[in-house]
Write a protein that holds these residues in place. Structure first.
Motif, PDB file in Angstrom:
ATOM      1  N   HIS A 151       9.477 -35.053  37.065  1.00 45.57           N
ATOM      2  CA  HIS A 151       9.546 -33.619  37.363  1.00 45.57           C
ATOM      3  C   HIS A 151       9.981 -33.404  38.810  1.00 45.57           C
ATOM      4  O   HIS A 151      10.808 -32.533  39.094  1.00 45.57           O
ATOM      5  CB  HIS A 151       8.169 -32.967  37.130  1.00 45.57           C
ATOM      6  N   HIS A 154       7.101 -23.062  43.131  1.00 49.70           N
ATOM      7  CA  HIS A 154       6.911 -22.943  41.688  1.00 49.70           C
ATOM      8  C   HIS A 154       5.426 -23.109  41.387  1.00 49.70           C
ATOM      9  O   HIS A 154       4.675 -23.677  42.201  1.00 49.70           O
ATOM     10  CB  HIS A 154       7.727 -23.995  40.929  1.00 49.70           C
ATOM     11  N   ILE A 177       2.295 -27.407  37.287  1.00 43.18           N
ATOM     12  CA  ILE A 177       2.829 -27.841  35.997  1.00 43.18           C
ATOM     13  C   ILE A 177       1.793 -28.716  35.305  1.00 43.18           C
ATOM     14  O   ILE A 177       1.317 -29.698  35.882  1.00 43.18           O
ATOM     15  CB  ILE A 177       4.136 -28.638  36.196  1.00 43.18           C
TER      16      ILE A 177
END
Length: 301
Positions: free
Chosen positions: A297, A250, A253
């Motif tokens: 997270h 991913h 963030i």
């Protein structure tokens, strides 16, 4: 997340070191750890200040983790706290003001195969000026064997005016090992400028480098309080999680939408199951909250 500790506390590349042997006696009557300590920080009468290396070694014993070796040294007093499930827990207590200028301190922590170990500190570490202008050094070495888990969750490091501290942390992981490492720094006490602080974090996994990060704050460090580094903030911290079960496919963030209040970024590291969160904020409390959010997270991935 299998690497996360059961109760997290609130808050130049070299060949990876070999695992420390157990505390067996040698012909000289000194333990193996004593010889390692002297090799890493040889006794030098020209150096003023404390020279000390403390050791912690955890091992698996059936369904639990035991700590067969806790070797106190210098300012380090090691105290085993109540275990939690399969996890053994050790708290590092400072028995004197340290590190001061000229001190050479080291903490060597090993988790053997299948062991689960959490290590914390009892209070913040304050780097202070000493009787000599020589810098202090504080080296932390974390060694984690196959299928073992280690969390290193110290209280913050405070860089006081006039101090010079060079801190290193070397993490040596087996391919199936997991680690959670969290560090926070405050640059200067209330209404004072910071001392000079350098930190160097090096992480190996299976003998391959994962991360080699060097930072410098205060003193002669260039642009350390400029917009490209701390942006005027005086608190910073980071959270590193390496876990073979971790998912890292991913993008980074961003945590926190107000730069004035502080923010953090959670970034996957290339070619390894590892995530690194770096935070900056005006206060340690704000940095702690940002790293808590980063950990949440990671747990939800």
């Amino acid at each position: 997340m299998t690497a996360t500790a059961p109760h997290p506390s609130p808050p130049p590349t070299v060949a990876p070191p070999a695992l420390i042997a157990g505390g067996s006696e040698t012909d000289s009557g000194q333990t193996d750890e004593t010889h390692v300590a002297e090799r890493v920080h040889p006794t030098d009468p020209e150096l003023s200040g404390v020279q000390a290396t403390a050791f912690i070694r955890a091992a698996r014993d059936g369904s639990a983790t035991i700590v067969p070796l806790m070797r106190n040294s210098g300012p380090f007093h090691l105290h085993q706290t109540q275990p939690h499930g399969e996890w053994a827990r050790v708290c590092v207590i400072s028995s004197m003001c340290a590190p001061l200028g000229g001190d050479r301190l080291a903490l060597d922590i090993t988790a053997e195969e299948h062991a689960k170990l959490e290590v914390t500190t009892a209070a913040a570490t304050i780097a202070l000026p000493g009787a000599t202008a020589a810098p202090a050094t504080y080296d932390v070495r974390l060694q984690v064997a196959e299928h073992a888990m280690l969390t290193w969750l110290p209280k913050p490091l405070i860089s006081a005016r006039g101090s010079t501290l060079h801190q290193t942390c070397t993490v040596d992981l087996a391919p199936t090992a997991a680690v959670v490492l969290r560090e926070e720094q405050l640059l200067g006490r209330t209404a004072e400028p910071p001392g000079h602080l350098t930190t160097h974090l090096t992480v190996y996994r299976g003998g391959r480098p994962v991360l080699d990060q060097h930072t410098a704050y205060g003193g002669t460090a260039p642009a350390w309080d400029g917009p490209a580094v701390l942006g005027g903030h005086r608190a910073t911290g980071q959270l590193l999680v390496v876990d073979p079960h971790l998912t890292t496919d991913h993008p980074p963030i961003l945590i926190g939408d107000d730069p004035e209040a502080g923010h953090a970024v959670l970034t996957p590291l290339a070619r390894h199951p590892a995530l690194l969160a770096t935070a900056t904020a005006p206060t340690l409390h704000a940095v702690s909250k940002l790293l808590d959010a980063a950990l949440e997270h990671i747990r939800n991935m």
